[in-house]
Write a protein that holds these residues in place. Sequence first.
Motif, short mmCIF file in Angstrom:
data_model
loop_
_atom_site.label_atom_id
_atom_site.label_comp_id
_atom_site.label_asym_id
_atom_site.label_seq_id
_atom_site.Cartn_x
_atom_site.Cartn_y
_atom_site.Cartn_z
N GLY A 281 0.91 -1.16 0.06
CA GLY A 281 0.11 0.02 0.07
C GLY A 281 0.90 1.26 -0.08
N GLN A 282 0.10 2.30 0.20
CA GLN A 282 0.79 3.70 0.22
C GLN A 282 0.52 4.67 1.31
N VAL A 283 1.12 5.77 1.48
CA VAL A 283 0.92 6.68 2.45
C VAL A 283 -0.65 7.15 2.21
N PRO A 284 -1.01 7.69 3.33
CA PRO A 284 -2.51 8.44 3.14
C PRO A 284 -2.46 9.73 2.44
N GLU A 285 -3.44 10.26 1.83
CA GLU A 285 -3.25 11.79 1.67
C GLU A 285 -3.26 12.67 3.04
N LEU A 286 -2.52 13.67 3.10
CA LEU A 286 -2.51 14.39 4.30
C LEU A 286 -3.80 15.28 4.51
N ILE A 287 -4.78 15.33 3.71
CA ILE A 287 -5.85 16.05 3.82
C ILE A 287 -6.99 15.39 4.32
N ASP A 288 -7.76 16.02 5.26
CA ASP A 288 -8.86 15.35 6.04
C ASP A 288 -8.29 13.91 6.54
N LEU A 289 -7.63 13.59 7.13
CA LEU A 289 -7.09 12.28 7.74
C LEU A 289 -8.22 11.82 8.53
N PRO A 290 -8.86 10.67 8.55
CA PRO A 290 -9.60 10.00 9.32
C PRO A 290 -8.77 9.87 10.87
N PRO A 291 -9.85 10.27 12.07
CA PRO A 291 -8.94 10.21 13.24
C PRO A 291 -8.72 8.54 13.78
N GLN A 292 -7.78 8.25 13.32
CA GLN A 292 -7.35 6.84 13.44
C GLN A 292 -5.75 6.88 13.23
N CYS A 293 -5.36 5.43 13.87
CA CYS A 293 -3.78 5.37 13.41
C CYS A 293 -3.53 5.73 11.93
N ARG A 294 -2.62 6.51 11.54
CA ARG A 294 -2.13 6.89 10.25
C ARG A 294 -1.54 5.63 9.41
N PHE A 295 -0.98 4.81 10.28
CA PHE A 295 -0.61 3.53 9.56
C PHE A 295 -1.67 2.28 9.25
N TYR A 296 -2.89 2.58 9.74
CA TYR A 296 -3.73 1.45 9.81
C TYR A 296 -3.97 0.91 8.44
N SER A 297 -4.02 1.55 7.19
CA SER A 297 -4.43 0.94 5.93
C SER A 297 -3.23 -0.06 5.70
N ARG A 298 -2.11 0.25 6.03
CA ARG A 298 -0.82 -0.77 5.53
C ARG A 298 -0.40 -1.62 6.65
N CYS A 299 -1.13 -1.40 7.88
CA CYS A 299 -0.47 -2.45 8.91
C CYS A 299 -0.96 -3.54 9.02
N PRO A 300 0.23 -4.68 9.01
CA PRO A 300 -0.21 -6.13 9.47
C PRO A 300 -0.76 -6.58 10.82
N GLU A 301 -0.66 -5.45 11.84
CA GLU A 301 -1.19 -5.74 12.88
C GLU A 301 -2.35 -5.19 13.47
N ARG A 302 -2.67 -4.49 12.74
CA ARG A 302 -4.07 -3.53 12.90
C ARG A 302 -5.42 -4.20 13.46
N GLY A 303 -6.05 -3.63 14.16
CA GLY A 303 -7.28 -4.11 14.95
C GLY A 303 -8.12 -3.10 15.00
N PRO A 304 -9.28 -3.41 15.41
CA PRO A 304 -10.67 -2.34 15.74
C PRO A 304 -9.99 -1.30 16.68
N GLU A 305 -9.21 -1.75 17.63
CA GLU A 305 -8.64 -0.73 18.78
C GLU A 305 -7.93 0.46 17.97
N CYS A 306 -7.49 0.31 16.78
CA CYS A 306 -6.42 1.37 16.09
C CYS A 306 -7.55 2.19 15.33
N LEU A 307 -8.52 2.32 15.57
CA LEU A 307 -9.63 3.13 14.63
C LEU A 307 -9.98 4.33 15.48
#
Lengths: 332, 340
Positions: A281-307
């Motif tokens: 994947g890729q880095v998210p756009e820096l405009i209107d980022l959702p309030p969550q961990c910014r690495f979420y979409s690329r992270c192999p360890e992500r879970g609901p608590e990261c949102l």
Amino acid sequence: MTDALLEVNGLRTVFDTRAGTVCAVDGVDATVRRGECLGVVGESGSGKSVTFASVMGLVRPPGRIEAGRILFEGRDLRALSPRQMRAIRGRDIAMTMQDALTALNPALTVGEQMAEMMEAHDESLPASRGARRRAIAERSAEMLGLVGIPSAGERLRQYPHEFSGGMRQRIMIAIALASRPKLLIADEPTTALDVTIQAQVLELITDIRAELGMSVVLITHDLGVVAEHCDRVMVMYAGQVVETGPTADVIGAPRHPYTKGLLASIPRLALRGQRIRPIEGQVPELIDLPPQCRFYSRCPERGPECLRPVEMHDAGEGREARCVRVVPEMVS
Amino acid sequence: MTGSAPLLEVDKLVKEYRGGRRLADRLTGRPETVVRAVTGVSLSIARGEIVGLIGESGCGKSTLGRSILRLHEPTSGRVTFDGTDVTALAAPAMKAMRRRMQIIFQDPYASLNPRRTVGEIVGLPLRLHGLARSPAEVRDLVAAMIEKVGLKSAHLDRYPHQFSGGQRQRIGIARALVSHPEFIVCDEPVSALDVSIQAQIIQLLTDLKSEMGLTYLFISHDISVIGYLSDRVAVMYLGELVEFGPVEDVLARPRHPYTQSLMSAVPEVDRPGHRHRVRLEGDLPSPLAPPPGCRFHTRCPFATDICRREAPRTETVGPGHTAACHRLSENLSLLDEEQA
Ligand SMILES: Nc1ncnc2c1ncn2[C@@H]1O[C@H](COP(=O)(O)OP(=O)(O)OP(=O)(O)O)[C@@H](O)[C@H]1O
Ligand SMILES: Nc1ncnc2c1ncn2[C@@H]1O[C@H](COP(=O)(O)OP(=O)(O)OP(=O)(O)O)[C@@H](O)[C@H]1O
Ligand code: SF4
Ligand SMILES: [Mg+2]
Ligand SMILES: [Mg+2]
């Protein structure tokens, strides 16, 4: 008094663009101690250059610093007048720009640019004009020689366009060092250089650091350079610091999934025949980022608590990482 | 490698760039400047092999890669591809040959036409070489290729500026591979990319290589990348090959002092500071006026009189391993024991 030379707290720097407000630096804390070398790594566009351009007071519209405190030797740099800031730039803090081509003045010879810097900032120069000129010429030639430019004496009379890209980068470093600053911020100082010259430039920086007790911020994408030259490292991702700590610890046992991924992505001779494991994947756009961990979409360890927004977590032993999975390491 | 004939053979390739003379130069009788970018390089690449090419900026790596494909016309020397003398081909035959020999460029920003959609860019080689019978077939082949490189067929109608650097490099790879070439010059395909994206592209290139049976000349100044993926490695200095051989030998037991100094200077993540750094002193020479004798002598710690006078011959120093240095027989090394 702490031993901090530079302390940045809650820095937020934004750019107003047609598409919206780009939050290039979003709540960055950073400390540079006296005499230390801090490595800054991270994905392209993660805010490394903008963070330190903010420190230097070099952010220009459409960019602006929206919040944060920048203390240098305890003085708040954001409260200084442009004139006071100019005095600090160059004398106390010098920054070499990522883009050496545009940072040098094409209309002045290299010697003239070095002289200008020293005239403005060096109080140790002799008072009489003749002696002063000789001292400047001597020191300039010496500095160029130190950064590996042959026939330095003659080349002082040449203009920037008469040098190769790598040489211009070294000239920038020579100019920055000529005023013997307390803090040198080197933004990708060796990217365009051959490894042999790269090693030479980094050794030069390390030597001068030891000699003058200078602190250094080394912005680079080369983790090998960080491993060899930096005491501590700060990893940035999408406008935030995601991990900090002593270099050997961070590289030896990264705690943030992005740092882990970064280290697993480096091709090495030792890994021949094995697959490297790129971060997908890729880095998210820096405009209107959702309030969550910014690495979420690329992270192999992500879970609901990261949102939800993720704070820096204490990772023990002077380390911090911005990840919900991080707990201080148990003493083993 | 195997006993069969190599897929690509480069023989004494020379490429000189002649600078235009300005009026003032002509009036003062100053001679035309000639950049001797590649001065007599010979190497061969077996089918299915990856040969890495390293060397400092400006030493002539891109020039060599482009001259092999005749994107820059070689000044002299010969390139043989699968038994055909490429350098002797007339334009139409050369055009047909280009289907089999492709290049991926260093700069994913500058190498794609900003006014063409991705579908048009990747489809162009198919149309150029008449490899599809209908526009629909072009579209199908392009869509298949674009998915192979990890993009989506929904991307076909977008323009290059709508993509990130890594995605653009994928488009460049799709364009190079869509005509099913056999040989590809990869000219620093990852240097402009982020570390994490670099890894994605390197993995993609190695996967595609085994899947499509490709052969690469892989140019990079990053020794870790070259060490990771090459079978053999060629080290270039100021227009010449100074060392060539299996990657394990050249990188682990380099014989040329320039290769040794390169290896000593690579910063390593895993073992910082374990190396004794070799500091090269002396002048960086210019390709406008290459030094006589061994081209490395102005920076070489081992240089003697003969090095300043005579160019060294290329000698065999091990199985498939060659180097060009006067003092090879003395087994000198700039690296300390631990690294040897
Ligand atoms: N003048 C500008 N206008 C709009 N956005 C900008 C401007 N300058 C920087 N940015 C944005 O700020 C963000 C951070 O940029 P910055 O240059 O600090 O990245 P970086 O970490 O130094 O990256 P690199 O490794 O590529 O140098 C990027 O997303 C960039 O697009
Ligand atoms: N079109 C050209 N006209 C004149 N000189 C050229 C041209 N292209 C390259 N050169 C010169 O030829 C030499 C070799 O350049 P080349 O681009 O092949 O180097 P390289 O090894 O690929 O370097 P890099 O690692 O910086 O890409 C350089 O001195 C360069 O200035
Ligand atoms: S917070 Fe969650 S998504 Fe973010 S890095 Fe940690 S595990 Fe991954
Ligand atoms: Mg930057
Ligand atoms: Mg090149």
